[in-house]
Each structure stands twice: as structure tokens, then as C-alpha cells.
Motif scaffolding. Structure first.
Motif, PDB file in Angstrom:
ATOM      1  N   ILE A  83      17.788  47.750  -7.320  1.00 44.44           N
ATOM      2  CA  ILE A  83      16.286  47.073  -6.734  1.00 44.44           C
ATOM      3  C   ILE A  83      16.220  47.696  -5.077  1.00 44.44           C
ATOM      4  CG2 ILE A  83      15.856  46.013  -8.634  1.00 44.44           C
ATOM      5  CD1 ILE A  83      16.604  43.602  -6.738  1.00 44.44           C
ATOM      6  N   LYS A  84      16.798  48.512  -4.784  1.00 47.78           N
ATOM      7  CA  LYS A  84      17.500  48.508  -3.208  1.00 47.78           C
ATOM      8  C   LYS A  84      16.847  49.749  -2.363  1.00 47.78           C
ATOM      9  CE  LYS A  84      20.554  52.447  -3.104  1.00 47.78           C
ATOM     10  NZ  LYS A  84      21.433  53.596  -3.121  1.00 47.78           N
ATOM     11  N   ASP A  85      15.257  49.989  -3.485  1.00 51.16           N
ATOM     12  CA  ASP A  85      14.233  50.942  -2.622  1.00 51.16           C
ATOM     13  C   ASP A  85      13.631  50.234  -3.289  1.00 51.16           C
ATOM     14  OD1 ASP A  85      16.018  52.751  -1.861  1.00 51.16           O
ATOM     15  OD2 ASP A  85      16.438  53.646  -3.504  1.00 51.16           O
ATOM     16  N   ASP A  86      13.406  48.951  -3.668  1.00 51.35           N
ATOM     17  CA  ASP A  86      12.082  48.079  -4.346  1.00 51.35           C
ATOM     18  C   ASP A  86      11.740  47.833  -2.893  1.00 51.35           C
ATOM     19  OD1 ASP A  86      10.701  46.289  -5.709  1.00 51.35           O
ATOM     20  OD2 ASP A  86      11.701  46.598  -6.990  1.00 51.35           O
ATOM     21  N   PRO A  87      10.549  47.816  -2.548  1.00 54.34           N
ATOM     22  CA  PRO A  87       9.650  46.904  -1.974  1.00 54.34           C
ATOM     23  C   PRO A  87      10.283  45.283  -1.921  1.00 54.34           C
ATOM     24  CG  PRO A  87       7.697  47.863  -2.420  1.00 54.34           C
ATOM     25  CD  PRO A  87       9.777  48.412  -3.549  1.00 54.34           C
TER      26      PRO A  87
ATOM     27  N   VAL B 131      19.879  43.352   4.545  1.00 58.16           N
ATOM     28  CA  VAL B 131      20.555  44.271   5.673  1.00 58.16           C
ATOM     29  C   VAL B 131      20.846  45.601   4.400  1.00 58.16           C
ATOM     30  CG1 VAL B 131      22.509  44.338   7.409  1.00 58.16           C
ATOM     31  CG2 VAL B 131      20.737  42.671   7.476  1.00 58.16           C
ATOM     32  N   GLY B 132      21.551  44.974   3.403  1.00 60.07           N
ATOM     33  CA  GLY B 132      22.371  45.470   2.724  1.00 60.07           C
ATOM     34  C   GLY B 132      21.625  46.618   2.594  1.00 60.07           C
ATOM     35  N   PRO B 133      20.146  46.934   1.802  1.00 61.67           N
ATOM     36  CA  PRO B 133      19.498  48.072   1.527  1.00 61.67           C
ATOM     37  C   PRO B 133      19.419  49.210   2.560  1.00 61.67           C
ATOM     38  CG  PRO B 133      18.165  46.229   0.525  1.00 61.67           C
ATOM     39  CD  PRO B 133      20.237  45.576   1.653  1.00 61.67           C
ATOM     40  N   THR B 134      19.062  48.195   3.690  1.00 60.58           N
ATOM     41  CA  THR B 134      19.289  49.119   5.330  1.00 60.58           C
ATOM     42  C   THR B 134      20.135  50.290   5.051  1.00 60.58           C
ATOM     43  OG1 THR B 134      17.922  47.107   5.962  1.00 60.58           O
ATOM     44  CG2 THR B 134      18.803  48.961   7.560  1.00 60.58           C
ATOM     45  N   TYR B 135      21.659  49.631   4.657  1.00 58.66           N
ATOM     46  CA  TYR B 135      22.464  50.426   4.867  1.00 58.66           C
ATOM     47  C   TYR B 135      23.058  51.528   2.908  1.00 58.66           C
ATOM     48  CZ  TYR B 135      22.941  48.849   9.504  1.00 58.66           C
ATOM     49  OH  TYR B 135      22.577  47.975  10.485  1.00 58.66           O
ATOM     50  N   ASP B 136      21.667  51.193   2.351  1.00 60.73           N
ATOM     51  CA  ASP B 136      21.850  51.973   1.171  1.00 60.73           C
ATOM     52  C   ASP B 136      23.556  51.073   0.798  1.00 60.73           C
ATOM     53  OD1 ASP B 136      19.875  53.684   1.493  1.00 60.73           O
ATOM     54  OD2 ASP B 136      20.835  55.560   2.674  1.00 60.73           O
ATOM     55  N   MET B 137      23.697  50.442   1.233  1.00 60.01           N
ATOM     56  CA  MET B 137      24.655  49.615   0.332  1.00 60.01           C
ATOM     57  C   MET B 137      26.119  49.983   0.827  1.00 60.01           C
ATOM     58  SD  MET B 137      23.820  46.867  -0.459  1.00 60.01           S
ATOM     59  CE  MET B 137      25.045  45.606  -1.560  1.00 60.01           C
TER      60      MET B 137
END
Length: 225
Positions: free
Chosen positions: A68-72, A140-146
């Protein structure tokens, strides 16, 4: 990662070092009674506890964040975690009492291994620390695409900021201990709680506002400056 990211990560570490709690006062007590080297050994244990919580939060949430990293809605989750943690900090009834170091006996001789273990376990039993790391990783994780490489350097910088600030606290322990009156402690903890609530609210707003609008707003502000 650029300089801006490293600066932000470093400031997060400094912020963490001033989270008033049992570890904070135990570090000062150890430095005053046992000396700087003993306090550093204790602090290494504290940092190892933080690293353990960081790894638990990272590997415990990695699979979910990958999906769900691209899920707002992820910003809503991370913001909510920080807001809840901030409310707990702000409303803590112990804020109104004089803070004392926990009843942990220090060895008569400087057994650095024992001090390290005391630091580790005193930090590790604080579930609020895990909640903080979990909220930070969710944000922070999704900001750097994990990306493991970027995340490693980000959190290594956080720990560096934390450790360097703790070193300053150790060297200034006597002055800090005398200045931390109950009223000052009360105000610091409530201030930290307010900051966490504000950060959480900003993150939740990012879940509602499209990223394009945020980028356009930033460009307008930069053009004005």
C-alpha cells in the motif's frame, strides 16, 4: 538521499533525545554518579534497544507497506499513530509530578556490560518507543519506495543525531539535572506532545490533498522567496 533528507533525519534524532522519560533521567543520573564512560555504556544499551525496535517495526510492517506504499491512506495511518502518541504524551498525568529516575540500582563498580544491559532493557520495555518507530517507518518508508539502502542511511542518520545529542547530555548532566525543575519538565513534555500532534495532523492532510497540489504550492512559495 540529499542534504535536506539527512538534515531532517538528524533533527528527528535530536528530537528523540529530548523525549522526557525514564531513560532520559537514568542517563543523567548515571553520568552524575558514575561518570561519562559509565553513562556512555548505558546509552549504547539504550541505542541498541532503539535499533531493535526499529528492526521489529521495519520487518513487521514491510510486507504491508510494500502493498500500500502508493495508497494515500498510508499517510492517515502514520499521522494517526503520531497523533495518538502525542496525545498520550500531552495528557500524561505524570507530567505534573516531579520526575525521578526509575528505581534501578547502579552497581558500586563501573561494570560497563551491566550498565549496557540496563540501558537496553529499560528502553526495550517502553512500548511507546516501538509506537514511535512504527509511525516513523510508516511515514518515511513509502517516501523512499521502501528502498533498503535509502532507509538504512536515513535511520542511521537519526541514530547519529540521537547519539550525539545524548553525548552532549552526558557531558552537561549536572547542569541539566539542576535546571530540570518539575515545571520545566511539564512544559517540555506537553510541548513534545503538541509537536507530535501537529506533525501527525500534517501527515493526515497529505492523505487528503493530492500530491500535485502540494508540489504546486511549494513551487509558489519558492517563487515568492
Amino acid at each position: 538521499m540529499d542534504f535536506y533528507d539527512f538534515k531532517n533525519a538528524f533533527l528527528v534524532g535530536v528530537f528523540m533525545a529530548f523525549m522526557i522519560g525514564p531513560v532520559f533521567f537514568m542517563l543523567l543520573k548515571t553520568s552524575v554518579l558514575k561518570g561519562a564512560r559509565a553513562a556512555i555504556a548505558f546509552d549504547i544499551g539504550v541505542i541498541l534497544g532503539d535499533i531493535s525496535f526499529m528492526l521489529i517495526a521495519y520487518f513487521g510492517s514491510r510486507s504491508l507497506l510494500e502493498k500500500i506504499k502508493d495508497d494515500p491512506r498510508l499517510f492517515l495511518i502514520g499521522g494517526l499513530v503520531l497523533i495518538v502518541y502525542g496525545l498520550i504524551t500531552y495528557l500524561d498525568k505524570n507530567n505534573k509530578k516531579e520526575a525521578e529516575a526509575p528505581d534501578v540500582l547502579l552497581p558500586e563498580s563501573n561494570n560497563y556490560l551491566k550498565l549496557l544491559l540496563k540501558g537496553f532493557f529499560l528502553n526495550f520495555i517502553n512500548i511507546g518507543v516501538l509506537a514511535f518507530w512504527l509511525g516513523l517507518i510508516v511515514v518515511v518508508g513509502p517516501t523512499y519506495d521502501m528502498n533498503p539502502k535509502y532507509l538504512f542511511w536515513y535511520f542511521a542518520t537519526v541514530i547519529t543525531g540521537y547519539a550525539l545529542t545524548d553525548l552532549c547530555k552526558i557531558l552537561l548532566a549536572k547542569q541539566l539535572k539542576s535546571r530540570l525543575t518539575p515545571l520545566v519538565i511539564y512544559r517540555i513534555k506537553r510541548g513534545m506532545g503538541v509537536l507530535l500532534i501537529v506533525f501527525g495532523a500534517v501527515l493526515m492532510l497529505k492523505g487528503f490533498i493530492p500530491e500535485e497540489k502540494i508540489d504546486n504550492l511549494i513551487e509558489k512559495v519558492e517563487s515568492i522567496n
